[in-house]
Design a protein around this motif. Structure first.
Motif, PDB file in Angstrom:
ATOM      1  N   ARG A  81      34.025  89.912  15.436  1.00 36.99           N
ATOM      2  CA  ARG A  81      34.675  88.615  15.670  1.00 36.99           C
ATOM      3  C   ARG A  81      35.484  88.187  14.453  1.00 36.99           C
ATOM      4  NH1 ARG A  81      37.738  85.995  18.729  1.00 36.99           N
ATOM      5  NH2 ARG A  81      37.462  83.728  18.767  1.00 36.99           N
ATOM      6  N   VAL A  82      34.992  88.419  13.266  1.00 42.94           N
ATOM      7  CA  VAL A  82      35.754  88.087  12.051  1.00 42.94           C
ATOM      8  C   VAL A  82      37.072  88.842  12.028  1.00 42.94           C
ATOM      9  CG1 VAL A  82      35.815  88.315   9.535  1.00 42.94           C
ATOM     10  CG2 VAL A  82      33.747  87.455  10.656  1.00 42.94           C
ATOM     11  N   HIS A  83      37.034  90.133  12.337  1.00 39.32           N
ATOM     12  CA  HIS A  83      38.262  90.940  12.354  1.00 39.32           C
ATOM     13  C   HIS A  83      39.234  90.429  13.414  1.00 39.32           C
ATOM     14  CE1 HIS A  83      37.235  93.982   9.408  1.00 39.32           C
ATOM     15  NE2 HIS A  83      36.061  94.181   9.985  1.00 39.32           N
ATOM     16  N   GLU A  84      38.708  90.039  14.576  1.00 43.87           N
ATOM     17  CA  GLU A  84      39.567  89.498  15.632  1.00 43.87           C
ATOM     18  C   GLU A  84      40.305  88.252  15.163  1.00 43.87           C
ATOM     19  OE1 GLU A  84      37.711  90.565  20.019  1.00 43.87           O
ATOM     20  OE2 GLU A  84      37.067  88.725  19.001  1.00 43.87           O
ATOM     21  N   LEU A  85      39.581  87.325  14.558  1.00 47.05           N
ATOM     22  CA  LEU A  85      40.189  86.070  14.120  1.00 47.05           C
ATOM     23  C   LEU A  85      41.197  86.299  13.002  1.00 47.05           C
ATOM     24  CD1 LEU A  85      37.005  83.806  14.203  1.00 47.05           C
ATOM     25  CD2 LEU A  85      38.988  83.659  15.726  1.00 47.05           C
ATOM     26  N   CYS A  86      40.883  87.171  12.068  1.00 46.32           N
ATOM     27  CA  CYS A  86      41.827  87.459  10.975  1.00 46.32           C
ATOM     28  C   CYS A  86      43.088  88.123  11.508  1.00 46.32           C
ATOM     29  CB  CYS A  86      41.151  88.346   9.924  1.00 46.32           C
ATOM     30  SG  CYS A  86      39.874  87.516   8.958  1.00 46.32           S
ATOM     31  N   HIS A  87      42.945  88.925  12.551  1.00 47.15           N
ATOM     32  CA  HIS A  87      44.105  89.559  13.168  1.00 47.15           C
ATOM     33  C   HIS A  87      44.957  88.539  13.921  1.00 47.15           C
ATOM     34  CE1 HIS A  87      46.514  92.751  14.965  1.00 47.15           C
ATOM     35  NE2 HIS A  87      46.319  92.200  16.153  1.00 47.15           N
ATOM     36  N   GLN A  88      44.307  87.535  14.489  1.00 44.67           N
ATOM     37  CA  GLN A  88      45.016  86.529  15.272  1.00 44.67           C
ATOM     38  C   GLN A  88      45.836  85.583  14.410  1.00 44.67           C
ATOM     39  OE1 GLN A  88      42.114  84.504  17.707  1.00 44.67           O
ATOM     40  NE2 GLN A  88      41.517  86.385  18.780  1.00 44.67           N
ATOM     41  N   SER A  89      45.361  85.291  13.204  1.00 41.52           N
ATOM     42  CA  SER A  89      46.058  84.320  12.357  1.00 41.52           C
ATOM     43  C   SER A  89      45.883  84.661  10.887  1.00 41.52           C
ATOM     44  CB  SER A  89      45.517  82.907  12.606  1.00 41.52           C
ATOM     45  OG  SER A  89      46.059  81.987  11.688  1.00 41.52           O
ATOM     46  N   SER A  90      46.990  84.582  10.151  1.00 37.45           N
ATOM     47  CA  SER A  90      46.940  84.839   8.705  1.00 37.45           C
ATOM     48  C   SER A  90      46.325  83.672   7.943  1.00 37.45           C
ATOM     49  CB  SER A  90      48.354  85.109   8.187  1.00 37.45           C
ATOM     50  OG  SER A  90      49.200  83.990   8.425  1.00 37.45           O
ATOM     51  N   GLN A  91      46.053  82.573   8.638  1.00 42.79           N
ATOM     52  CA  GLN A  91      45.379  81.445   7.990  1.00 42.79           C
ATOM     53  C   GLN A  91      43.963  81.815   7.570  1.00 42.79           C
ATOM     54  OE1 GLN A  91      46.205  78.154  10.995  1.00 42.79           O
ATOM     55  NE2 GLN A  91      46.195  77.013   9.088  1.00 42.79           N
ATOM     56  N   TYR A  92      43.321  82.715   8.327  1.00 47.84           N
ATOM     57  CA  TYR A  92      41.956  83.090   8.011  1.00 47.84           C
ATOM     58  C   TYR A  92      41.923  84.022   6.805  1.00 47.84           C
ATOM     59  CZ  TYR A  92      40.484  81.084  12.465  1.00 47.84           C
ATOM     60  OH  TYR A  92      40.229  80.224  13.499  1.00 47.84           O
ATOM     61  N   VAL A  93      41.104  83.670   5.840  1.00 47.65           N
ATOM     62  CA  VAL A  93      40.912  84.498   4.650  1.00 47.65           C
ATOM     63  C   VAL A  93      39.424  84.821   4.561  1.00 47.65           C
ATOM     64  CG1 VAL A  93      41.149  84.666   2.151  1.00 47.65           C
ATOM     65  CG2 VAL A  93      42.840  83.385   3.479  1.00 47.65           C
ATOM     66  N   TRP A  94      39.116  86.099   4.635  1.00 47.06           N
ATOM     67  CA  TRP A  94      37.728  86.559   4.684  1.00 47.06           C
ATOM     68  C   TRP A  94      37.208  86.814   3.271  1.00 47.06           C
ATOM     69  CZ3 TRP A  94      36.162  92.044   6.747  1.00 47.06           C
ATOM     70  CH2 TRP A  94      34.768  92.112   6.882  1.00 47.06           C
ATOM     71  N   THR A  95      36.119  86.152   2.910  1.00 44.47           N
ATOM     72  CA  THR A  95      35.509  86.399   1.601  1.00 44.47           C
ATOM     73  C   THR A  95      34.905  87.800   1.524  1.00 44.47           C
ATOM     74  OG1 THR A  95      33.590  85.173   2.446  1.00 44.47           O
ATOM     75  CG2 THR A  95      35.050  84.014   0.945  1.00 44.47           C
ATOM     76  N   ASP A  96      34.447  88.328   2.646  1.00 41.35           N
ATOM     77  CA  ASP A  96      33.956  89.713   2.782  1.00 41.35           C
ATOM     78  C   ASP A  96      32.869  90.062   1.775  1.00 41.35           C
ATOM     79  OD1 ASP A  96      33.533  92.282   3.516  1.00 41.35           O
ATOM     80  OD2 ASP A  96      35.521  93.030   2.983  1.00 41.35           O
ATOM     81  N   GLN A  97      31.711  89.487   1.998  1.00 41.87           N
ATOM     82  CA  GLN A  97      30.563  89.778   1.129  1.00 41.87           C
ATOM     83  C   GLN A  97      30.129  91.236   1.201  1.00 41.87           C
ATOM     84  OE1 GLN A  97      26.675  88.382   2.470  1.00 41.87           O
ATOM     85  NE2 GLN A  97      27.573  87.665   4.401  1.00 41.87           N
ATOM     86  N   TYR A  98      30.603  91.969   2.189  1.00 44.21           N
ATOM     87  CA  TYR A  98      30.147  93.337   2.428  1.00 44.21           C
ATOM     88  C   TYR A  98      30.879  94.378   1.580  1.00 44.21           C
ATOM     89  CZ  TYR A  98      28.426  90.677   6.349  1.00 44.21           C
ATOM     90  OH  TYR A  98      27.833  89.707   7.110  1.00 44.21           O
ATOM     91  N   THR A  99      32.114  94.096   1.158  1.00 45.91           N
ATOM     92  CA  THR A  99      32.864  95.076   0.369  1.00 45.91           C
ATOM     93  C   THR A  99      33.487  94.502  -0.899  1.00 45.91           C
ATOM     94  OG1 THR A  99      34.987  94.743   1.513  1.00 45.91           O
ATOM     95  CG2 THR A  99      33.455  96.326   2.498  1.00 45.91           C
ATOM     96  N   SER A 100      33.520  93.184  -1.057  1.00 45.67           N
ATOM     97  CA  SER A 100      34.175  92.601  -2.230  1.00 45.67           C
ATOM     98  C   SER A 100      33.402  92.904  -3.510  1.00 45.67           C
ATOM     99  CB  SER A 100      34.306  91.084  -2.071  1.00 45.67           C
ATOM    100  OG  SER A 100      34.773  90.505  -3.273  1.00 45.67           O
ATOM    101  N   PRO A 101      34.051  93.465  -4.521  1.00 42.48           N
ATOM    102  CA  PRO A 101      33.375  93.726  -5.801  1.00 42.48           C
ATOM    103  C   PRO A 101      32.846  92.467  -6.461  1.00 42.48           C
ATOM    104  CG  PRO A 101      35.485  94.892  -5.675  1.00 42.48           C
ATOM    105  CD  PRO A 101      35.454  93.940  -4.517  1.00 42.48           C
ATOM    106  N   ALA A 102      33.371  91.308  -6.039  1.00 43.53           N
ATOM    107  CA  ALA A 102      32.903  90.045  -6.614  1.00 43.53           C
ATOM    108  C   ALA A 102      31.438  89.788  -6.300  1.00 43.53           C
ATOM    109  CB  ALA A 102      33.760  88.888  -6.095  1.00 43.53           C
ATOM    110  N   ASN A 103      30.931  90.378  -5.216  1.00 40.92           N
ATOM    111  CA  ASN A 103      29.531  90.180  -4.836  1.00 40.92           C
ATOM    112  C   ASN A 103      28.590  90.756  -5.905  1.00 40.92           C
ATOM    113  OD1 ASN A 103      26.944  90.327  -3.687  1.00 40.92           O
ATOM    114  ND2 ASN A 103      27.663  90.979  -1.694  1.00 40.92           N
ATOM    115  N   PRO A 104      28.574  92.054  -6.162  1.00 41.28           N
ATOM    116  CA  PRO A 104      27.668  92.558  -7.203  1.00 41.28           C
ATOM    117  C   PRO A 104      28.023  92.064  -8.597  1.00 41.28           C
ATOM    118  CG  PRO A 104      29.107  94.316  -6.405  1.00 41.28           C
ATOM    119  CD  PRO A 104      29.292  93.156  -5.481  1.00 41.28           C
TER     120      PRO A 104
END
Length: 289
Positions: A81-104
């Motif tokens: 669903r996150v990917h769907e919404l980001c594809h639908q509109s560039s307004q959505y900015v995903w923090t992406d806790q799953y791959t962002s190096p900022a997490n670790p």
């Protein structure tokens, strides 16, 4: 959020979005409110009523994904669903806790040093719950540098695939995952233990009864893993269990008799392992935090 700013990904019209089981969503809702951004949390039925209310009270919006994915959980459905919404509109900015190096990196710069400092540099053993793996990766990287003799144990949930187990539905939140971590490397930990819903919830309830301390499900899993480990290694004393939340977010689930009965958790039996952890002074475990 600082990472998104540094990469020039935010504008005044941005809507921050994240897939979350609840606790991270509360933090992001608070930060977005302070910084003037809209926030959308993509959640699932396991997200507690307490966390839903907190997110909305802080101005965040909720979108519920209620179709389980092929593993029996909801993570992959939330991510879809996150990917769907980001594809639908560039307004959505995903923090992406799953791959962002900022997490670790956040845990390398803050959590690891805080633990090491409060333990006065004496950490024989540490237990860390895993989900995205960012906490373990950050703390592991820090301790490998500052305290290479420390034994680092990852705590996972039964039904999680992080360490190659077979996927299955589980009730624990904030621990385990339906996909492998992008952050966990073998050199950052010494071993892992998997804990069942029953054992984690049992410890939460019995710790509350015995000591008046309420912790969340992932914390219950960490404490159970610690007690199980120390039952086999009783001479270790400088031990850390990272427990990221208390029981306030679980009044409607773990600490609710009706919810437990409806979900098949009678929890009348006291485990010998749990008996040991509620008498934690036997192990000399200091309180950090």
């Amino acid at each position: 959020m600082d990472d998104l700013h540094a990469r020039g990904l935010l504008s005044s019209s941005s809507i921050i979005i994240e897939s979350t089981s609840g606790n991270l969503g509360v933090s992001l809702a608070f930060i977005c409110r302070e910084m003037g951004y809209r926030f959308l949390a993509v959640i699932d039925p396991k997200t507690t009523e307490e966390n839903r209310h907190k997110i909305q009270k802080l101005g965040g919006e909720l979108q519920l994904v209620d179709e389980p994915d092929e593993t029996g959980g909801y993570l992959l459905s939330r991510l879809h669903r996150v990917h769907e919404l980001c594809h639908q509109s560039s307004q959505y900015v995903w923090t992406d806790q799953y791959t962002s190096p900022a997490n670790p990196l956040a845990h390398f710069l803050t959590t690891g040093p805080e633990i090491y400092r409060q333990m006065q540099g004496r950490v024989e053993l540490i237990f860390v719950a895993v989900s995205t793996g960012g906490t373990l990766a950050g703390i592991g990287r820090y301790l490998r540098k500052e305290s290479p003799e420390t034994t680092i144990v990852a705590v996972d949930a039964h039904g999680s695939v992080i360490f190659g187990g077979a996927p299955r539905a589980r009730k624990l939140t904030g621990i385990g995952s339906s996909q492998r971590s992008n952050f966990i490397k073998s050199e950052l930990y010494d071993g892992h233990l998997a804990v069942s819903d029953f054992d984690a919830f049992s410890l939460c309830l019995q710790l509350d009864t015995a000591a008046g301390i309420r912790v969340g499900g992932s914390s219950g899993a960490v404490l159970f893993a610690c007690a199980e480990y120390l039952a086999q290694h009783p001479n270790i004393h400088n031990v850390v269990c990272l427990c990221p939340d208390d029981g306030k977010n679980y009044e409607s689930t773990i600490f609710d008799v009706k919810w437990r009965r409806e979900n098949g958790f009678a929890l009348e039996t006291r485990s010998p392992i749990v008996e040991k952890i509620v008498a934690c002074e036997e192990f000399g475990i200091p309180s950090v935090g």
